[in-house]
Design an enzyme around this catalytic site. Structure first.
Site, PDB file in Angstrom:
ATOM      1  N   ASP A  61       0.829  -1.193   0.000  1.00 20.69           N
ATOM      2  CA  ASP A  61       0.000   0.000   0.000  1.00 20.69           C
ATOM      3  C   ASP A  61       0.873   1.256   0.000  1.00 20.69           C
ATOM      4  OD1 ASP A  61      -2.598   1.128   0.213  1.00 20.69           O
ATOM      5  OD2 ASP A  61      -2.121   1.696   2.271  1.00 20.69           O
ATOM      6  N   THR A  94      -3.129   5.484  -4.066  1.00 23.50           N
ATOM      7  CA  THR A  94      -2.077   6.276  -3.435  1.00 23.50           C
ATOM      8  C   THR A  94      -0.726   6.106  -4.143  1.00 23.50           C
ATOM      9  OG1 THR A  94      -1.694   4.515  -1.832  1.00 23.50           O
ATOM     10  CG2 THR A  94      -3.169   6.267  -1.174  1.00 23.50           C
ATOM     11  N   THR A  95      -0.474   4.916  -4.679  1.00 22.35           N
ATOM     12  CA  THR A  95       0.775   4.726  -5.416  1.00 22.35           C
ATOM     13  C   THR A  95       0.696   5.517  -6.725  1.00 22.35           C
ATOM     14  OG1 THR A  95       0.733   2.467  -4.572  1.00 22.35           O
ATOM     15  CG2 THR A  95       2.400   2.977  -6.214  1.00 22.35           C
ATOM     16  N   ASP A 386      -9.185   0.088   1.511  1.00 23.73           N
ATOM     17  CA  ASP A 386      -9.130   0.572   0.128  1.00 23.73           C
ATOM     18  C   ASP A 386     -10.438   0.259  -0.577  1.00 23.73           C
ATOM     19  OD1 ASP A 386      -6.526   1.240   0.605  1.00 23.73           O
ATOM     20  OD2 ASP A 386      -5.638  -0.011  -0.952  1.00 23.73           O
TER      21      ASP A 386
HETATM   22  P1  ADP Z   1      -2.657   2.238  -6.012  1.00 24.52           P
HETATM   23  O1  ADP Z   1      -2.012   2.439  -4.686  1.00 24.52           O
HETATM   24  O2  ADP Z   1      -2.372   3.380  -6.938  1.00 24.52           O
HETATM   25  O3  ADP Z   1      -4.095   1.888  -5.928  1.00 24.52           O
HETATM   26  P2  ADP Z   1      -2.277  -0.495  -6.817  1.00 24.52           P
HETATM   27  O4  ADP Z   1      -1.074  -1.296  -6.534  1.00 24.52           O
HETATM   28  O5  ADP Z   1      -3.511  -0.802  -6.072  1.00 24.52           O
HETATM   29  O6  ADP Z   1      -1.878   1.017  -6.660  1.00 24.52           O
HETATM   30  O7  ADP Z   1      -2.555  -0.641  -8.375  1.00 24.52           O
HETATM   31  C1  ADP Z   1      -3.611   0.021  -9.010  1.00 24.52           C
HETATM   32  C2  ADP Z   1      -3.520  -0.150 -10.501  1.00 24.52           C
HETATM   33  O8  ADP Z   1      -3.660  -1.533 -10.858  1.00 24.52           O
HETATM   34  C3  ADP Z   1      -4.647   0.580 -11.203  1.00 24.52           C
HETATM   35  O9  ADP Z   1      -4.138   1.303 -12.281  1.00 24.52           O
HETATM   36  C4  ADP Z   1      -5.564  -0.541 -11.664  1.00 24.52           C
HETATM   37  O10 ADP Z   1      -6.280  -0.209 -12.832  1.00 24.52           O
HETATM   38  C5  ADP Z   1      -4.594  -1.648 -11.907  1.00 24.52           C
HETATM   39  N1  ADP Z   1      -5.203  -2.981 -11.899  1.00 24.52           N
HETATM   40  C6  ADP Z   1      -5.949  -3.554 -10.948  1.00 24.52           C
HETATM   41  N2  ADP Z   1      -6.329  -4.802 -11.292  1.00 24.52           N
HETATM   42  C7  ADP Z   1      -5.814  -5.036 -12.525  1.00 24.52           C
HETATM   43  C8  ADP Z   1      -5.833  -6.133 -13.454  1.00 24.52           C
HETATM   44  N3  ADP Z   1      -6.472  -7.256 -13.161  1.00 24.52           N
HETATM   45  N4  ADP Z   1      -5.182  -5.994 -14.609  1.00 24.52           N
HETATM   46  C9  ADP Z   1      -4.520  -4.861 -14.887  1.00 24.52           C
HETATM   47  N5  ADP Z   1      -4.451  -3.801 -14.083  1.00 24.52           N
HETATM   48  C10 ADP Z   1      -5.091  -3.874 -12.916  1.00 24.52           C
HETATM   49 MG    MG Z   2      -4.991   0.221  -5.122  1.00 29.61          MG
END
Ligand code: ADP
Ligand code: MG
Length: 535
Positions: A61, A94-95, A386
């Site tokens: 996270d 957040t990332t 989240d």
């Molecule tokens: P954040 O802290 O920004 O939420 P995450 O590690 O949760 O970071 O990653 C979020 C990103 O992963 C988003 O851009 C989302 O669209 C993408 N994402 C989530 N599930 C999938 C998937 N199954 N395939 C491709 N991208 C995905």
């Molecule tokens: Mg996320």
């Protein structure tokens, strides 16, 4: 003119100016983005954070990593702040927000190298961010609070790649159910949902309980385990004799005197408890301690009692049961009582918890997370938070967008098109803004071991040919319609991230002077230590 030097600031103040200040800040901000880049997306890695006392957090996270890192550089701290804002406003993304801001600054450097003035870059970025909002308004999908299927997929997308993924269907059910129950009149207050944790059993046993669950057992084994038709007293004063604040000496010379003193103590406690009983209560939640003798009297009266309940739990109990928190004995009366259908002690593994179910206020909910170790439970909690955030946000705005980089590619495409209508150097800034957004899909690809350039080229080609929902599906590593693949995110994640990222990038760009002081008498000013290493 005199030749005496003019002293503006004390000696222990450090100052860097102009290009140095700018580049130093940009570098620091970029380093923050670089650091969390590998955690983005479902194939992102986790980080292990070890505190000075040896506590370990394993997480994916963004905001948690940044908060734990104790960053000191002022510009880097601003990046941490936007992650925190993203967390409190949406609960997820957040990332991404930090990565976009980092890339905006990296791209701004290229423009600075071309001798474009920072205020012009900032202006271009601002125009681009505003344009993104209007594009997002145009292309987001409308949903209603009854579209449970979509909401569940929003919940699951937020959990993909986290340890919660193994049970994501179940968690998504819990999250959507919970948010729907507290949704009222277009408003969702996530404080209505309490998250409680219990070690033992597996994460798949995590449950949604209507009512409040307290991480407390009843104070005495002799008290009843279950109370039906509970009438609840909430007090924030101790049910024991106060320890005198100053040392007191009591001179006792005869056994009678000692007995008299003890009797007096007992009488006071008895009076206290009889006041509680007079209200008709059969349950007591006390924020402070409960004396042994008071425990005995309460048990005898078949009253269920818990002590040292936290303030926030007391407030949740008051809201849920309709009771009032009473602060002094004199105010205690039956009109202050709360009510619930059942109060009971439930054993999970080694822990005993108190369930308060069938509350007056049906909005009182608890998600009880089970898990084998504290690290697992904590990471599940972050994933659930989240998820709660994104579902709440989707219900509130009624808008969602495709994930997997699809929305970023479409925004970049439309931004570039729009940029052509601009003249001058702002056009270059808009162009760089577009390419910063593309950093999200390329990083998703990179973290999954795919070739980022191939992926980006293919994505752009699909979008150019009108497939606006084409994104990278990391379940099968294919580029396809991600809405059909059910990778869905809330609209607010994107609007908030784009706004904050461009604001912070612009703010950092406009700084050309850093004056750092560590306060009086401390000669080591908090100046970023890597000045000069950058050129
Ligand atoms: P954040 O802290 O920004 O939420 P995450 O590690 O949760 O970071 O990653 C979020 C990103 O992963 C988003 O851009 C989302 O669209 C993408 N994402 C989530 N599930 C999938 C998937 N199954 N395939 C491709 N991208 C995905
Ligand atoms: Mg996320």
């Amino acid at each position: 003119m005199s030749d005496k030097p003019v002293v503006l600031m004390p000696e222990d103040i450090q100052r860097i100016m102009g290009k140095d200040a700018q580049r130093n800040n940009i570098l620091a901000a970029r380093m923050v983005a670089e650091m969390i880049k590998t955690t983005l997306g479902p194939k992102g890695m986790d980080k292990m954070l070890v505190s000075p006392t040896g506590d370990i957090i394993i997480t994916n996270d963004g905001v948690t990593i940044l908060e734990e890192m104790q960053i000191e550089h002022p510009a880097a701290k601003m990046m941490v702040d936007i992650a925190k804002t993203q967390d409190s406003e949406v609960g997820d993304g957040t990332t991404s927000v930090v990565m976009i801001a980092g890339k905006l600054l990296e791209n701004a450097e290229k423009l600075l190298d071309k001798k474009i003035h920072p205020t012009l870059i900032a202006k271009g970025y601002k125009i681009a961010a505003e344009k993104c909002q209007s594009i997002l308004n145009e292309i987001s999908l409308k949903i209603s609070p009854n579209d449970e299927g979509i909401l569940k997929h929003v919940a699951m997308t937020a959990m993909t790649g986290k340890s919660a993924e193994a049970s994501k269907e179940k968690f998504a059910d819990i999250v959507v159910n919970a948010v729907k129950q507290i949704y009222h009149d277009g408003k969702v207050d996530l404080n209505d949902i309490k998250i409680e944790k219990s070690k033992g059993e597996g994460i798949a046993d995590t449950e949604l309980i209507s009512g409040i669950v307290l991480d407390k057992e009843k104070v005495s084994g002799d008290m009843p385990v279950v109370i039906k038709d509970a009438k609840i007293v909430l007090v924030d004063f101790p049910l024991e004799l106060k320890n005198p604040e100053i040392d007191t000496k009591i001179s006792i010379s005869t056994p009678e005197q000692l007995q008299g003193f003890l009797n007096q103590e007992e009488r006071t406690i008895k009076e206290m408890i009889s006041k509680v009983k007079d209200t008709g209560a059969n349950v007591v939640f006390c924020q402070k301690g409960i004396d042994d003798f008071a425990q005995y009297l309460l048990s005898k009266a078949r009253v269920y009692a818990c002590r040292r309940v936290s303030r926030s739990d007391m407030e949740k109990l008051a809201k849920a049961t309709g009771g009032k928190i009473v602060s002094n004995l004199g105010e205690l009366s039956s009109s202050e009582l709360g009510s619930a259908e059942i109060v009971e002690e439930v054993k999970h593994g080694n822990d005993c918890l108190t369930y308060v179910k069938g509350c007056k206020n049906p909005k009182a909910l608890t998600i009880l997370i089970h898990g084998g170790t504290n690290h697992v439970i904590d990471e599940i909690e972050r994933a659930l938070r989240d998820s709660l955030g994104v579902v709440a946000s989707s219900i509130k705005t009624g808008l969602v967008v495709p994930g997997g980089g699809a929305i970023e590619i479409e925004l970049a495409r439309r931004l570039r098109h729009f940029g052509q209508s601009l003249t001058g150097r702002e056009q270059l800034a808009v162009e760089e803004f577009a390419s910063a957004l593309e950093f999200i899909p390329t990083t998703l690809a990179e973290n999954a071991g795919l070739d980022p350039i191939d992926i980006l080229t293919e994505l752009k080609a699909k979008h150019d040919s009108g497939e606006k929902n084409a994104g990278l599906n990391l379940f099968n590593n294919k580029i396809e319609n991600v809405l059909e693949a059910r990778i869905i995110e809330p609209y607010k994640i994107k609007t908030q991230a784009i706004n904050s990222a461009s604001e912070v990038a612009n703010m950092i760009l406009r700084i050309d002077d850093v004056i750092a002081s560590n306060g009086k008498g401390n000669s080591k000013a908090r100046m970023p230590s890597n000045i000069g290493e950058y050129d």
